[in-house]
Enzyme design. Structure first.
Site, PDB file in Angstrom:
ATOM      1  N   GLY A 145       0.846  -1.195   0.000  1.00 19.28           N
ATOM      2  CA  GLY A 145       0.000   0.000   0.000  1.00 19.28           C
ATOM      3  C   GLY A 145       0.877   1.239   0.000  1.00 19.28           C
ATOM      4  O   GLY A 145       1.748   1.391   0.867  1.00 19.28           O
TER       5      GLY A 145
ATOM      6  N   GLY B 100      -0.389   4.487  -0.111  1.00 16.89           N
ATOM      7  CA  GLY B 100      -1.173   5.678   0.195  1.00 16.89           C
ATOM      8  C   GLY B 100      -0.382   6.542   1.171  1.00 16.89           C
ATOM      9  O   GLY B 100       0.839   6.426   1.285  1.00 16.89           O
TER      10      GLY B 100
ATOM     11  N   ILE C 243      -0.015   6.570   4.446  1.00 21.31           N
ATOM     12  CA  ILE C 243       0.784   5.905   5.475  1.00 21.31           C
ATOM     13  C   ILE C 243       1.975   5.173   4.857  1.00 21.31           C
ATOM     14  O   ILE C 243       3.103   5.277   5.340  1.00 21.31           O
ATOM     15  CB  ILE C 243      -0.104   4.947   6.306  1.00 21.31           C
ATOM     16  CG1 ILE C 243      -1.028   5.786   7.204  1.00 21.31           C
ATOM     17  CG2 ILE C 243       0.753   4.008   7.153  1.00 21.31           C
ATOM     18  CD1 ILE C 243      -2.067   4.982   7.953  1.00 21.31           C
TER      19      ILE C 243
ATOM     20  N   LYS D 212      -7.181   0.103  13.134  1.00 18.15           N
ATOM     21  CA  LYS D 212      -7.838   0.681  14.307  1.00 18.15           C
ATOM     22  C   LYS D 212      -9.013  -0.163  14.766  1.00 18.15           C
ATOM     23  O   LYS D 212      -9.741   0.244  15.658  1.00 18.15           O
ATOM     24  CB  LYS D 212      -8.385   2.066  13.965  1.00 18.15           C
ATOM     25  CG  LYS D 212      -7.354   3.060  13.485  1.00 18.15           C
ATOM     26  CD  LYS D 212      -8.048   4.342  13.095  1.00 18.15           C
ATOM     27  CE  LYS D 212      -7.063   5.351  12.526  1.00 18.15           C
ATOM     28  NZ  LYS D 212      -7.749   6.583  12.111  1.00 18.15           N
TER      29      LYS D 212
ATOM     30  N   GLY E 204      -9.224   8.366   3.501  1.00 15.97           N
ATOM     31  CA  GLY E 204      -9.644   7.075   4.058  1.00 15.97           C
ATOM     32  C   GLY E 204      -9.731   7.146   5.574  1.00 15.97           C
ATOM     33  O   GLY E 204     -10.673   6.657   6.195  1.00 15.97           O
TER      34      GLY E 204
ATOM     35  N   GLU F 241     -12.937   6.793   7.999  1.00 18.99           N
ATOM     36  CA  GLU F 241     -12.966   5.862   9.146  1.00 18.99           C
ATOM     37  C   GLU F 241     -13.378   6.594  10.420  1.00 18.99           C
ATOM     38  O   GLU F 241     -14.094   6.056  11.254  1.00 18.99           O
ATOM     39  CB  GLU F 241     -11.585   5.218   9.347  1.00 18.99           C
ATOM     40  CG  GLU F 241     -11.415   3.914   8.597  1.00 18.99           C
ATOM     41  CD  GLU F 241     -10.263   3.098   9.156  1.00 18.99           C
ATOM     42  OE1 GLU F 241     -10.452   2.400  10.173  1.00 18.99           O
ATOM     43  OE2 GLU F 241      -9.162   3.174   8.574  1.00 18.99           O
TER      44      GLU F 241
ATOM     45  N   HIS G 101     -17.160   6.720  13.380  1.00 13.24           N
ATOM     46  CA  HIS G 101     -17.294   6.765  14.843  1.00 13.24           C
ATOM     47  C   HIS G 101     -18.297   7.814  15.317  1.00 13.24           C
ATOM     48  O   HIS G 101     -18.571   7.910  16.508  1.00 13.24           O
ATOM     49  CB  HIS G 101     -15.934   7.077  15.485  1.00 13.24           C
ATOM     50  CG  HIS G 101     -14.941   5.971  15.326  1.00 13.24           C
ATOM     51  ND1 HIS G 101     -15.000   4.802  16.039  1.00 13.24           N
ATOM     52  CD2 HIS G 101     -13.867   5.851  14.517  1.00 13.24           C
ATOM     53  CE1 HIS G 101     -14.000   4.018  15.697  1.00 13.24           C
ATOM     54  NE2 HIS G 101     -13.304   4.621  14.768  1.00 13.24           N
TER      55      HIS G 101
END
Lengths: 355, 355
Positions: free
Chosen positions: B10, B12, B14, B149, B216, B220, B224
């Protein structure tokens, strides 16, 4: 984690409080405790309550032959604590027996002991390395933990790393509050940064009720004052120590202490030892902390910012809580490492995420 | 420590920032990076500068067959980033080649890779466990790290612990900022106490310049908010996300988030998951943090006092610094563990001194 059996060498303030704290922790079974005159062993677990009740205010620290110290233990100081005569120290416990070879006696039992805490804070500088060597030479496969504050001891342990690795020993040095807990906090706080500029460790200790038990620690601290070093502090009589304390009205401030945090952080690759400063305030006439224990780590992030991360201990947490909890935490981690074959000499920062 | 080779699944926000941070760290060599359309491999070390320059603002996240996601990647959101057509994503780098099987390609190279960072934050809930399973089934002996997470993923990984242990995999889950860095800080701060009553994790993120790269993560976070969950947040269009952000004037406060810190701390024996609260404030219109990221651990000491230890990150430390530094720190520790044969599934708190 699975049950961990451990022994304590030395039943002064740190040794006894470690036994006490272990009663509140899961999976820790104290199976041996010794001082210069005696040893208590029960592989099913010592009765810590009985042992503490019998030895509280009763510390064996008289000069003796094959004793945990081998040092001039006047340095443990004080006259209010019973230190000599029949029933001094751990032998006052009904679980203990007298011995002239307490360390050897623990070594003889060590095949069934996962970890040994060397709670001997105030001895000659090579005493811990020499004691560890004895364990290694006897083929001990387990964990040794000390709570020392002296930078030079770490080099002495490193020199023996091969011996420990061959034997199967995982040695964690300097695993008390500072170095230890606060060294670990600095190592963790550094994780925001790619370069650490400065680590400032500042502690407050209020030690009124613990003073008698911790005279050795106070003497060690005095060694950091201007005009003193470890040797000259050791030569001071109790009356001279009291005079110094009185001169400061019981509140002594320390700056630029030569504490092992610096070498332990450098060793873990976090910063240069020279970038670490340690200081604090000791108040022997109050249990209130005279200042808040704080770790400040200043560094540069990968994206070019400069910042300071901070770790603070509540003033309500005593020195004993901040020494013995972390010491047992590091000990349990070391047992985990030892069980998978991770041997050698480690500082607290080495047991934190790698920088 | 010795040199560590690692791959990033990945590329992206991060993944790319992890590659960048690794350039500032000792002993880390990135040798592979992939996204859904391409892979770059160089066992002597990728040219991270070239790779980042070629892919910056160019993230491949189009829906594709055998791709790192396998998910509806509209969740990565945004239109300002080039996400499709020729040259999308990592293949824009001259070090990369197109592939329809990027994960398999990394697995094929993995005998020479010490650690793999799964930088895939926003996929179906079993994607990371399934991907890890593929590494295990291929006989990978090394480290896997994720920065997830989601509490429920950890249980799924635990179910596969035997498979990982047989293969020789050390898996660290939830190793970003929170969970990750702050979970570790809570675990360390707990060491003063014998009983932890409460852990409060409170974060501030200013994400103006990183917004496009981190849609993203924003999605996320929205999951919440009251009235949303992961599934309903995934179904939101970009315009609907923007409308929610606008409704909050770009500053969204979160309370009682279902973050994995709770299960990770319970798993490490530090406190009950129910005693952990996570909240924070996200500002997508400023790079200044809207609030100071703080961890408070309240507990009882062995000597009967109650106190709160505190860990604070400087407002100048970005989310990227606090995710990627710790992720690489945990990764290096995991490699150390892996090299001595310590396999299985671990949370960040398991890599801190044992409570």
């Amino acid at each position: 984690m699975d049950d961990v059996t451990f022994a304590v060498l030395g039943t002064g303030g740190i040794g006894r409080r470690t036994l006490e704290v272990s009663q509140h922790k899961d999976g820790l079974t104290p199976v041996a405790a010794c001082d210069r005159n005696g040893i208590a062993v029960d592989h099913d677990g010592l009765d810590v309550g009985e042992l503490l009740a019998a030895t509280e205010g009763n510390v064996a620290s008289e000069h003796a032959g094959n004793a945990p110290s081998g040092d001039d233990t006047r340095t443990d100081g004080g006259t209010a604590v019973k230190r000599h005569g029949e029933g001094a120290g751990v032998v006052a416990s009904e679980q203990a027996r007298p011995t002239e070879t307490p360390i050897q006696d623990v070594i003889d039992e060590s095949a069934a002991i996962d970890a040994v805490l060397l709670a001997l804070p105030n001895l000659t500088h090579d005493f811990i390395p020499r004691t560890a060597e004895r364990f290694a030479e006897a083929g001990y496969e387990g964990v040794l933990v000390d709570v020392l504050k002296r930078s030079r001891v770490i080099g002495m342990l490193d020199e023996r790393a091969d011996l420990f690795e061959e034997s199967g020993i995982t040695f964690v040095c300097g695993a008390g509050a500072t170095p230890g807990f606060l060294t670990g906090a600095a190592a963790l706080a550094a994780q925001s940064f790619v370069e650490v500029d400065e680590v400032e460790i500042w502690w407050g200790v209020g030690l009124k009720s613990g003073y008698e038990d911790n005279r050795g620690t106070v003497r060690e601290d005095i060694a950091h004052l201007d005009g003193y070093d470890i040797e000259s502090a050791r030569e001071l009589s109790d009356a001279e120590i009291e005079a110094i304390v009185d001169d400061h009205d019981g509140v002594i401030e320390f700056e630029d202490m030569e504490h092992a945090d610096d070498v332990l952080l450098e060793r873990a690759g976090i910063c240069d030892a020279a970038d670490v400063t340690v200081g604090g305030i000791l108040d022997v006439r109050s249990d209130e902390k005279p200042t808040t224990t704080t770790v400040r780590v200043t560094g540069r992030t990968f994206d070019g910012e400069r910042g300071t991360n901070t770790f603070q201990l509540d003033d309500a947490t005593s020195m004993a809580a901040n020494v013995n909890g972390p010491a047992l935490g590091y000990l349990k981690t070391a047992v985990r490492m030892n069980r998978v074959g991770d041997y050698g000499v480690f500082g607290p920062a080495d047991l934190l995420p790698v920088f």
